[in-house]
Design an enzyme around this catalytic site. Structure first.
Site, PDB file in Angstrom:
ATOM      1  N   ASP A  55     -27.775  -1.195 -18.800  1.00  0.00           N
ATOM      2  CA  ASP A  55     -26.442  -0.668 -18.550  1.00  0.00           C
ATOM      3  C   ASP A  55     -26.596   0.569 -17.664  1.00  0.00           C
ATOM      4  O   ASP A  55     -27.708   1.041 -17.403  1.00  0.00           O
ATOM      5  CB  ASP A  55     -25.688  -0.384 -19.851  1.00  0.00           C
ATOM      6  CG  ASP A  55     -24.177  -0.420 -19.620  1.00  0.00           C
ATOM      7  OD1 ASP A  55     -23.752  -0.380 -18.448  1.00  0.00           O
ATOM      8  OD2 ASP A  55     -23.410  -0.486 -20.590  1.00  0.00           O
TER       9      ASP A  55
HETATM   10  C1  BGC Z   1     -20.508  -0.289 -18.754  1.00  0.00           C
HETATM   11  C2  BGC Z   1     -20.805  -1.721 -18.402  1.00  0.00           C
HETATM   12  C3  BGC Z   1     -20.469  -1.950 -16.955  1.00  0.00           C
HETATM   13  C4  BGC Z   1     -21.274  -0.998 -16.118  1.00  0.00           C
HETATM   14  C5  BGC Z   1     -21.070  -1.180 -14.632  1.00  0.00           C
HETATM   15  C6  BGC Z   1     -21.138   0.686 -17.789  1.00  0.00           C
HETATM   16  O1  BGC Z   1     -20.693   1.975 -17.993  1.00  0.00           O
HETATM   17  O2  BGC Z   1     -20.921  -0.048 -20.078  1.00  0.00           O
HETATM   18  O3  BGC Z   1     -20.104  -2.588 -19.240  1.00  0.00           O
HETATM   19  O4  BGC Z   1     -20.681  -3.276 -16.607  1.00  0.00           O
HETATM   20  O5  BGC Z   1     -20.909   0.320 -16.458  1.00  0.00           O
HETATM   21  O6  BGC Z   1     -19.831  -0.772 -14.227  1.00  0.00           O
END
Ligand code: BGC
Length: 753
Positions: free
Chosen positions: A292
């Site tokens: 993530d």
């Molecule tokens: C989120 C993810 C997301 C990623 C990219 C993160 O902060 O937890 O779910 O896909 O950002 O935007």
């Protein structure tokens, strides 16, 4: 040099293409061969490059990075040190970065372009929890398919969806992004979404590669606070958290995203047990895992990694194949390999997985296949997209209460007062994952209701819900004081036959980092509701929200309540059609509504405990100041017609149990009903919940029509995971319950085996 290598690659591709048959296995092994040939040509740094993902130059969906300016990113693209970019969207922008990767790097390996296509791209469908309320798997699949088609037309080839985290805590802002609290429903929806995004053929330019996230237990953040620690037992992990991920894997999802949280002391990003042992080992997942946003470097704050280098080693060795925005792999991995801390095989394995998905997407055949300006113009925001969004929005609405059939509204001769800032809000229905949506592009409830011109419609805002900037970077400021517009609204309500009040949360009040300690109507909206109620009790409350709210007062006083979530681009049209009865609501709650925050986490299927109740004396498992019962149970939802359940029959054979029930439409209009089946394994070697959803069917019945519905229960439904993670089925006595919500009307008992 680059052209020469490309030529070799093309030759390999051509040779292999000749031998390609329709069989998936053959295609797979062909791709494997291509990947191996390519890997042989790559330097260590280029392989590590595949494991590096950078954010684009425009939008951010996480903390603004402290390193990686545009010049550096371009330099790395040219060096072949970037395998993927996220938040680059639109054909022109995608082409720009793809061109550098393909035409200016040594091997010309195309990028995979990722984006959070959560519930639509530019055209927004309802937020995922709303879609889950439809219990309509075909519709959910179609919605994902439309989202993929629209996003793919904008150059995207990978979505960070579906989020398959089960959550039982309405305080957690991201419940809006999942399928609710139940593992069975959540698993079915996970499959529908994966199949919708990916279609049957990943190389089709209208499909996206999907991503099951967040692996794992992100939805079990302590006290519902985003990013918080998850500390759950092994039984919950195996029986509740993992199954939707497994279902997504079995449906062929090509990528997984790990999660920000630690699980039982180990940050998920560095968790070998989750990623290597379970996902890539036991489940034999052959796609890749992306971290993530910044979650690799966050292992330092978790107190697990001493520095970035340590974090990179922990993550890579644990099976995180791609680094999103930590700048850890690109900076540290090559040194770590040279020092022998990370083996070259770990790098090869990760690069192999990533390249494989790129081949499957067809990016090597044509890196610009998603870059077609004509298609972009035709598809994005098209009628097809909006028709699908409207259909999904209507299916997602849940009628929570309808005393004396206040709904549907009569279509003429009535004075309707429409009250609430959210009623004219064209932004909030788009939710919080709406990066590519145009500002103020949703149809508001006001606009939707204006399409019924034979009533006298008067609108008053009543109370500004929020002011201030409401985007990813800024916080939402809730209006907690300003009641200056109450007077006008009260006057409007006084003169009306019916008052429609649209209250709830603005789009950015749920979603990532939007945890809430309070679950009542934000700001002065409760005050407004009571003020209006004092002058006119004929209220239809339309809720716009991303999570269950504690609307206990409203339930006690207001005759009609409609759960309308954040329904996307067509929200207002869908709500108006429901209010006026042009569409008969059929949604059912995918998450329990608490009566008060103190009950949270509340869900329909807890364990019985050693002291179940209710009892007259004090020593049983309950609250002294609140009921154990929810405000609205999981699976609840009304219709403009009524259904009767009768004739529950069970026939148990040695390996299969058939359960049948007759459902009759006892009202005056055609209606849809979600027939729900629950079981309880009464005595087990690991205690089982008081109820577990194990089957459902969405049916449509004409007035007076009856249908017999038969469910089949097999080992798949009757077993559970023991504390060693082994799936077992135990013979014995089971209860079976059938009805239109988790508070079922019929039940009986059967013996299994
Ligand atoms: C989120 C993810 C997301 C990623 C990219 C993160 O902060 O937890 O779910 O896909 O950002 O935007």
């Amino acid at each position: 040099m680059k052209n020469y290598i490309l030529l070799i690659l093309v030759c390999i591709a051509l040779v292999n293409c000749k031998s390609e048959s329709k069989s998936n296995d053959v295609a797979k092994s062909t791709i494997d061969k291509k990947v191996d040939s390519l890997l042989n040509l790559m330097t260590l740094e280029e392989k590590i490059g595949q494991m590096n993902q950078y954010n684009g130059f425009w939008d951010v969906t996480g903390p603004v990075p402290s390193e990686g300016d545009a010049a550096k990113k371009y330099e790395h693209l040219r060096k072949g040190w970037v395998g993927s970019m996220l938040n680059v969207r639109g054909v022109e922008n995608v082409r720009k970065v793809q061109k550098v990767a393909v035409e200016e790097s040594r091997l010309g390996i195309p990028l995979i372009i990722g984006f959070d296509v959560i519930h639509g791209y530019e055209t927004q469908s309802p937020i995922p929890i709303a879609e889950a309320a439809s219990w309509d798997l075909k519709a959910i699949q179609k919605s994902a398919q439309m989202a993929a088609k629209e996003a793919a037309a904008a150059g995207i080839n990978w979505t960070f969806a579906p989020m398959v985290d089960v959550s039982r805590d309405a305080r957690w802002g991201r419940v809006m992004e999942g399928a609710g609290e139940d593992v069975f429903l959540g698993s079915k929806i996970a499959v529908a979404r994966v199949e919708g995004f990916q279609g049957k053929d990943l190389s089709n330019e209208e499909t996206l590669s999907a991503c099951a996230k967040h692996f794992a237990a992100y939805g079990f953040a302590e006290s519902g606070k985003d990013y918080n620690t998850a500390d759950i037992g092994i039984s919950t992990l195996y029986n509740t958290v993992l199954p939707p991920f497994k279902a997504a894997k079995n449906a062929g999802v090509r990528t997984f995203m790990n999660s920000f949280n630690e699980l039982n002391g180990i940050p998920a990003t560095g968790d070998k047990f989750l990623q290597r042992d379970i996902l890539k080992g036991e489940w034999a997942f052959d796609g890749f895992v992306v971290s993530d946003w910044g979650s690799i470097m966050e292992m330092m704050d978790h107190g697990y990694a001493s520095d970035k280098k340590h974090a990179a080693a922990l993550a890579a060795n644990a099976g995180s194949d791609m680094d999103m925005e930590s700048y850890a792999y690109v900076n540290e991995l090559s040194g770590l390999v040279k020092e022998g801390i990370v083996s070259e095989e770990v790098i090869n394995d990760a690069a192999r997985r990533i390249l494989k998905v790129k081949f499957e997407l067809g990016l090597f055949e044509n890196p610009y296949k998603y870059c077609d300006e004509k298609r972009e113009k035709e598809v994005i925001g098209s009628k097809e997209m909006h028709d699908a969004a409207l259909d999904m929005a209507k299916k997602s609405i849940v009628l929570l209460k309808n005393e004396n059939n206040l709904l549907p509204l009569e279509k003429s001769g009535k004075k309707i007062a429409l009250i609430g800032a959210l009623a004219s809000d064209k932004n909030s229905p788009l939710g919080s994952w709406r990066l590519a949506a145009k500002d103020n592009s949703a149809i508001s409830v006001l606009e939707g209701m204006q399409k019924y011109p034979d009533n006298e419609l008067t609108y008053a805002e009543g109370a500004a819900v929020v002011y201030g900037a409401t985007n990813f970077v800024h916080e939402v400021n809730v209006n907690t004081k300003d009641t200056s517009k109450f007077k006008e609204a009260i006057q409007t309500a006084k003169n009306a036959d019916v008052v429609v009040m649209v209250l709830g949360e603005v789009g950015f009040q749920s979603g990532e980092a939007r945890s809430s300690a309070n679950l009542g109507l934000p700001g002065v909206q409760q005050e407004l509701l009571e003020a209006i109620y004092n002058v006119n009790k004929n209220i239809v409350l339309v809720l716009n929200n991303g999570r269950p709210l504690t609307i206990t007062w409203a339930d006690n006083h207001v005759p009609a309540i409609v759960e309308a979530w954040q329904l996307g681009s067509q929200a207002g049209n869908a709500i108006a059609e429901i209010l006026y009865g042009d569409y008969n609501p059929s949604g059912k709650l995918p998450m329990t509504f608490p009566r008060s925050v103190g009950q949270v986490p509340i869900y329909y299927n807890p364990k019985n405990t050693g002291r179940p109740g209710p009892k007259k004396e004090v020593f049983w498992s309950h609250y002294q100041d609140e009921s154990n019962a929810p405000l609205y149970p999981f699976g609840h939802g009304l219709s403009y017609t009524t259904f009767n359940y009768s004739n529950l029959k069970v026939s148990a054979a040695s390996n299969e149990v058939k359960v049948s029930v007759t459902v009759t439409n006892t009202g005056k209009v055609v209606g849809k009903e979600v027939v729900q089946l629950y079981i309880r394994d009464i005595i087990a070697s690991v205690t089982r919940p008081v109820k577990e959803l194990k089957g459902f069917e969405l049916i449509s019945l004409k007035p007076s029509e009856s249908k017999e519905i038969t469910f089949t229960l097999t080992e798949k439904e009757l077993g559970f995971f023991n504390n060693q993670g082994k799936y077992i089925v135990e013979p014995g006595e089971f209860k079976v319950f059938v009805g239109g919500s988790s508070v079922t009307s019929l039940e009986t008992i059967f013996q299994y085996q």
